[in-house]
Design a protein around this motif. Structure first.
Motif, PDB file in Angstrom:
ATOM      1  N   THR A  42      21.292   8.287  61.558  1.00 41.90           N
ATOM      2  CA  THR A  42      22.231   9.160  60.853  1.00 41.90           C
ATOM      3  C   THR A  42      22.614   8.570  59.507  1.00 41.90           C
ATOM      4  O   THR A  42      22.871   7.376  59.391  1.00 41.90           O
ATOM      5  CB  THR A  42      23.522   9.353  61.677  1.00 41.90           C
ATOM      6  N   VAL A  43      22.649   9.430  58.504  1.00 44.65           N
ATOM      7  CA  VAL A  43      23.199   9.092  57.195  1.00 44.65           C
ATOM      8  C   VAL A  43      24.405   9.996  57.002  1.00 44.65           C
ATOM      9  O   VAL A  43      24.321  11.205  57.228  1.00 44.65           O
ATOM     10  CB  VAL A  43      22.174   9.331  56.068  1.00 44.65           C
ATOM     11  N   ARG A  44      25.516   9.410  56.625  1.00 41.94           N
ATOM     12  CA  ARG A  44      26.749  10.177  56.392  1.00 41.94           C
ATOM     13  C   ARG A  44      27.111  10.111  54.918  1.00 41.94           C
ATOM     14  O   ARG A  44      27.212   9.033  54.339  1.00 41.94           O
ATOM     15  CB  ARG A  44      27.886   9.618  57.232  1.00 41.94           C
ATOM     16  N   ILE A  45      27.287  11.283  54.323  1.00 39.69           N
ATOM     17  CA  ILE A  45      27.747  11.400  52.940  1.00 39.69           C
ATOM     18  C   ILE A  45      29.230  11.736  53.006  1.00 39.69           C
ATOM     19  O   ILE A  45      29.637  12.624  53.764  1.00 39.69           O
ATOM     20  CB  ILE A  45      26.962  12.500  52.202  1.00 39.69           C
ATOM     21  N   LEU A  46      30.041  11.017  52.216  1.00 38.71           N
ATOM     22  CA  LEU A  46      31.484  11.208  52.235  1.00 38.71           C
ATOM     23  C   LEU A  46      32.008  11.424  50.827  1.00 38.71           C
ATOM     24  O   LEU A  46      31.552  10.767  49.890  1.00 38.71           O
ATOM     25  CB  LEU A  46      32.163   9.967  52.818  1.00 38.71           C
ATOM     26  N   VAL A  47      32.966  12.319  50.699  1.00 38.56           N
ATOM     27  CA  VAL A  47      33.641  12.529  49.425  1.00 38.56           C
ATOM     28  C   VAL A  47      35.134  12.589  49.710  1.00 38.56           C
ATOM     29  O   VAL A  47      35.608  13.486  50.418  1.00 38.56           O
ATOM     30  CB  VAL A  47      33.170  13.817  48.713  1.00 38.56           C
ATOM     31  N   GLY A  48      35.856  11.609  49.185  1.00 38.70           N
ATOM     32  CA  GLY A  48      37.302  11.562  49.349  1.00 38.70           C
ATOM     33  C   GLY A  48      37.974  11.994  48.065  1.00 38.70           C
ATOM     34  O   GLY A  48      37.587  11.566  46.980  1.00 38.70           O
ATOM     35  N   ASP A  49      38.967  12.874  48.196  1.00 42.10           N
ATOM     36  CA  ASP A  49      39.700  13.306  47.013  1.00 42.10           C
ATOM     37  C   ASP A  49      41.191  13.335  47.307  1.00 42.10           C
ATOM     38  O   ASP A  49      41.614  13.154  48.445  1.00 42.10           O
ATOM     39  CB  ASP A  49      39.183  14.653  46.481  1.00 42.10           C
ATOM     40  N   GLY A  50      41.985  13.540  46.290  1.00 44.47           N
ATOM     41  CA  GLY A  50      43.428  13.491  46.398  1.00 44.47           C
ATOM     42  C   GLY A  50      44.085  14.816  46.738  1.00 44.47           C
ATOM     43  O   GLY A  50      45.305  14.932  46.645  1.00 44.47           O
ATOM     44  N   SER A  51      43.331  15.798  47.148  1.00 53.95           N
ATOM     45  CA  SER A  51      43.892  17.116  47.473  1.00 53.95           C
ATOM     46  C   SER A  51      43.959  17.299  48.985  1.00 53.95           C
ATOM     47  O   SER A  51      43.004  16.988  49.696  1.00 53.95           O
ATOM     48  CB  SER A  51      43.019  18.226  46.870  1.00 53.95           C
ATOM     49  N   ARG A  52      45.063  17.825  49.463  1.00 55.16           N
ATOM     50  CA  ARG A  52      45.188  18.138  50.891  1.00 55.16           C
ATOM     51  C   ARG A  52      44.675  19.542  51.207  1.00 55.16           C
ATOM     52  O   ARG A  52      44.701  19.979  52.340  1.00 55.16           O
ATOM     53  CB  ARG A  52      46.642  18.002  51.341  1.00 55.16           C
TER      54      ARG A  52
END
Length: 156
Positions: free
Chosen positions: A94-104
């Motif tokens: 498995t490869v996991r791509i993640l994008v974290g941002d400051g919006s809820r």
């Protein structure tokens, strides 16, 4: 109109590390990017390079589409801090791509009308990941993740 959202909790969370723009921790690589349209291309280049380094060239095309859609959504939130883009190997298959941002604000997959000019991004992510994507809400934002299966693990 059909609305869908995969909200999950668990190991999808990106840990924000030191101030360095790129760092690696046991098969996790992250990069901090500004909320600007040109960050989409930077995220694509970052994920492409990391997957090639790991010898996963067969996943590059799908991964680039996925990170493009997730970063585009993050850019549209209007946040003023920096987003965090990551790629990791939670398992050998498995490869996991993640994008974290400051919006809820949670991403929502909509069933776009045939004549719509937008609204298909999360549907593409859903299709490419076979439904293996989700969101982890955080106190000051969220992390959206999408999982791809390595070619050796795909059933024939």
């Amino acid at each position: 109109m059909t609305l869908l959202s995969n909200v999950v909790r668990g190991d999808a969370v990106l840990q924000q590390g030191p101030a360095a723009s790129v760092h690696r921790h046991a098969e996790l690589a992250t990069i901090r990017l500004p909320y600007r349209p040109e960050s989409v291309g930077a995220a694509r280049s970052f994920v492409r390079a990391k997957l090639r380094e790991w010898g996963l060239d067969d996943l590059v095309d799908d991964a680039v589409v996925i990170v493009s859609e997730l970063v585009t959504n993050a850019v549209r939130t209007g946040c003023q801090t920096r987003m965090l883009v990551g790629v990791r190997r939670p398992t050998d298959h498995t490869v996991r791509i993640l994008v974290g941002d400051g919006s809820r604000s949670m991403p929502v997959m909509v069933q776009a009308r045939p004549d719509a000019t937008s609204g298909r991004g999360l549907a593409m992510v859903h299709r490419l990941t076979r439904g293996r994507w989700g969101v982890t809400p955080l106190p000051f934002g969220k992390v959206v993740h999408a999982d791809l299966t390595t070619p050796a693990a795909n059933p024939r």
